[in-house]
Design an enzyme around this catalytic site. Structure first.
Site, PDB file in Angstrom:
ATOM      1  N   ASP A 224     -69.455  -8.587  39.874  1.00  0.00           N
ATOM      2  CA  ASP A 224     -69.499  -9.825  40.652  1.00  0.00           C
ATOM      3  C   ASP A 224     -68.893  -9.565  42.028  1.00  0.00           C
ATOM      4  O   ASP A 224     -67.907  -8.830  42.146  1.00  0.00           O
ATOM      5  CB  ASP A 224     -68.689 -10.915  39.924  1.00  0.00           C
ATOM      6  CG  ASP A 224     -68.957 -12.294  40.464  1.00  0.00           C
ATOM      7  OD1 ASP A 224     -68.557 -12.578  41.615  1.00  0.00           O
ATOM      8  OD2 ASP A 224     -69.572 -13.112  39.748  1.00  0.00           O
TER       9      ASP A 224
ATOM     10  N   ALA B  72     -76.340 -11.027  47.725  1.00  0.00           N
ATOM     11  CA  ALA B  72     -75.870 -11.819  46.583  1.00  0.00           C
ATOM     12  C   ALA B  72     -75.407 -13.195  47.058  1.00  0.00           C
ATOM     13  O   ALA B  72     -74.651 -13.302  48.025  1.00  0.00           O
ATOM     14  CB  ALA B  72     -74.723 -11.095  45.879  1.00  0.00           C
TER      15      ALA B  72
ATOM     16  N   TYR C 158     -75.167 -26.214  50.303  1.00  0.00           N
ATOM     17  CA  TYR C 158     -75.683 -24.857  50.490  1.00  0.00           C
ATOM     18  C   TYR C 158     -75.832 -24.544  51.975  1.00  0.00           C
ATOM     19  O   TYR C 158     -75.405 -23.489  52.462  1.00  0.00           O
ATOM     20  CB  TYR C 158     -77.027 -24.700  49.771  1.00  0.00           C
ATOM     21  CG  TYR C 158     -77.751 -23.415  50.111  1.00  0.00           C
ATOM     22  CD1 TYR C 158     -77.288 -22.194  49.637  1.00  0.00           C
ATOM     23  CD2 TYR C 158     -78.893 -23.432  50.908  1.00  0.00           C
ATOM     24  CE1 TYR C 158     -77.938 -21.017  49.958  1.00  0.00           C
ATOM     25  CE2 TYR C 158     -79.557 -22.261  51.228  1.00  0.00           C
ATOM     26  CZ  TYR C 158     -79.066 -21.055  50.752  1.00  0.00           C
ATOM     27  OH  TYR C 158     -79.711 -19.888  51.077  1.00  0.00           O
TER      28      TYR C 158
ATOM     29  N   ASN D  84     -88.438 -20.216  54.454  1.00  0.00           N
ATOM     30  CA  ASN D  84     -88.663 -20.241  53.000  1.00  0.00           C
ATOM     31  C   ASN D  84     -89.361 -18.973  52.535  1.00  0.00           C
ATOM     32  O   ASN D  84     -90.569 -18.811  52.714  1.00  0.00           O
ATOM     33  CB  ASN D  84     -89.472 -21.475  52.614  1.00  0.00           C
ATOM     34  CG  ASN D  84     -88.669 -22.747  52.789  1.00  0.00           C
ATOM     35  OD1 ASN D  84     -88.380 -23.155  53.911  1.00  0.00           O
ATOM     36  ND2 ASN D  84     -88.286 -23.360  51.688  1.00  0.00           N
TER      37      ASN D  84
ATOM     38  N   ILE E 109     -92.883 -22.055  45.937  1.00  0.00           N
ATOM     39  CA  ILE E 109     -94.111 -21.293  45.688  1.00  0.00           C
ATOM     40  C   ILE E 109     -94.053 -20.578  44.352  1.00  0.00           C
ATOM     41  O   ILE E 109     -95.017 -20.588  43.574  1.00  0.00           O
ATOM     42  CB  ILE E 109     -94.391 -20.307  46.843  1.00  0.00           C
ATOM     43  CG1 ILE E 109     -94.858 -21.081  48.082  1.00  0.00           C
ATOM     44  CG2 ILE E 109     -95.440 -19.266  46.436  1.00  0.00           C
ATOM     45  CD1 ILE E 109     -95.164 -20.207  49.288  1.00  0.00           C
TER      46      ILE E 109
ATOM     47  N   ARG F 237     -85.490 -35.468  46.648  1.00  0.00           N
ATOM     48  CA  ARG F 237     -84.182 -35.092  46.133  1.00  0.00           C
ATOM     49  C   ARG F 237     -83.126 -35.125  47.233  1.00  0.00           C
ATOM     50  O   ARG F 237     -83.407 -34.833  48.396  1.00  0.00           O
ATOM     51  CB  ARG F 237     -84.227 -33.692  45.517  1.00  0.00           C
ATOM     52  CG  ARG F 237     -85.125 -33.578  44.304  1.00  0.00           C
ATOM     53  CD  ARG F 237     -85.215 -32.156  43.803  1.00  0.00           C
ATOM     54  NE  ARG F 237     -85.748 -31.261  44.817  1.00  0.00           N
ATOM     55  CZ  ARG F 237     -86.054 -29.982  44.598  1.00  0.00           C
ATOM     56  NH1 ARG F 237     -85.850 -29.455  43.406  1.00  0.00           N
ATOM     57  NH2 ARG F 237     -86.547 -29.232  45.563  1.00  0.00           N
TER      58      ARG F 237
ATOM     59  N   GLY G 152     -80.461 -33.934  49.680  1.00  0.00           N
ATOM     60  CA  GLY G 152     -80.224 -32.642  50.325  1.00  0.00           C
ATOM     61  C   GLY G 152     -81.468 -31.984  50.863  1.00  0.00           C
ATOM     62  O   GLY G 152     -81.379 -31.062  51.683  1.00  0.00           O
TER      63      GLY G 152
END
Length: 310
Positions: free
Chosen positions: A51, A73, A140, A169, A184, A265, A267
């Site tokens: 991690d 990550a 985020y 995206n 997608i 949604r 956000g």
């Protein structure tokens, strides 16, 4: 060169690792396999299951001695960030600080990593440029915007150079396993199974969809242009609505698609399209894969997986 890729078992990280090894570099992949897949890790890469928040990361980098680190990550899901903001912060900010400190200790030349178009929020002026002041509408996006400030101060205070890419995206093969599911990949996976899809909103919201191969190319250009530093957009400069996207997929699969529309949604933003003038001027970057070609490759990837499972 010795190059470390955190998140190298994930979507973008695994494609980047493949390209780096193809170019002759020695690559160390670090991934906790929470959302990544061990089968995505190139067989020629060194692999360490770890991690990014583990303090032993410094010892690993000191031993490997990377010239560059690609930090891929992250917690990447907007809905998760809204439901669990502390988790999003812990991975994307505390994890980042641990990576930055490990890079300092190992005398890494440069850290290259993604930010996100989410840092802009729902600005009205398109295309979005790096100079615009964003107002993120999700946690985020907020952690990614804060990431950019940490990178700037680490460079100013400690001399750790960086390039931070604001990806639009990203889509392509290997996406959608665990926490990295873009719209997608979700659509393609469901359509490959003969299932319907859900659109949150009226479907007229637009996104700047970029194929993963073009994103990898941007990262390789960052290695070549050692003089460049700072924040760069990576996109196609083309906005596509979800309804248009569904029509493209309908043409590819040759059948009607069962679409359910649900409320927007929290956000989510309405429109997003990024300018790549700075990336083109400084790095020579321009996306080469058009949406139709990228969608065909991505859909057939999921269709082949479905056929293999059967």
């Amino acid at each position: 060169m010795n190059i470390c890729v955190t998140g190298g078992a994930g979507f973008i990280g695994s494609h980047l690792t493949d390209r780096l090894i193809e170019e002759g570099h020695r690559v160390l992949v670090i991934d906790n396999l929470f959302t990544g897949s061990r089968e995505f890790v190139n067989a020629k890469a060194d692999f360490r299951e770890m991690d990014i928040r583990d303090t032993a990361l410094t010892e690993v980098l000191l031993e490997f001695k990377p010239d560059y680190v690609f930090h891929e990550a992250a917690q990447t899901m907007v809905p998760v960030s809204m439901e669990k903001p502390a988790l999003d912060c812990d991975i994307n900010l505390m994890g980042l600080i641990n990576v930055l400190n490990a890079c300092r200790a190992a005398h890494v030349k440069k850290l290259i990593m993604p930010s996100s178009a989410a840092v802009y929020g729902d600005l009205d002026t398109l295309p979005l440029t790096e100079a615009m002041q964003g107002a993120p509408s999700s946690f985020y996006g907020l952690t990614k915007l804060t990431t950019e400030s940490y990178l700037r101060i680490y460079k100013e205070a400690f001399g750790l150079d960086y390039i931070c890419f604001r990806y639009s995206n990203v889509y392509g093969p290997r996406q959608g396993h665990g926490g990295e599911g873009g719209v997608i990949s979700i659509f393609c996976e469901r359509l490959a199974k003969g299932q319907g899809v859900t659109v949150y909103g009226d479907g007229e919201q637009t996104r700047d969809f970029i194929y993963v191969g073009d994103v990898v190319e941007a990262n390789m250009l960052a290695l070549q242009h050692t003089e460049c530093s700072g924040v760069y957009n990576v996109s196609t400069e083309v906005g596509t609505s979800l309804n248009t996207l569904l029509n493209e997929l309908k043409s590819i699969i040759g059948t009607d698609i069962d679409v359910t529309y649900e409320p927007t949604r929290t956000g989510d933003i309405k429109h997003s399209r990024l300018s790549i003038k700075k990336s083109n001027d400084n790095l020579g970057f321009r996306a080469k894969i058009d949406l139709t070609s990228g969608l065909k490759t991505t859909y057939h990837y999921f269709a082949d997986m479905e056929n293999f499972d059967m």
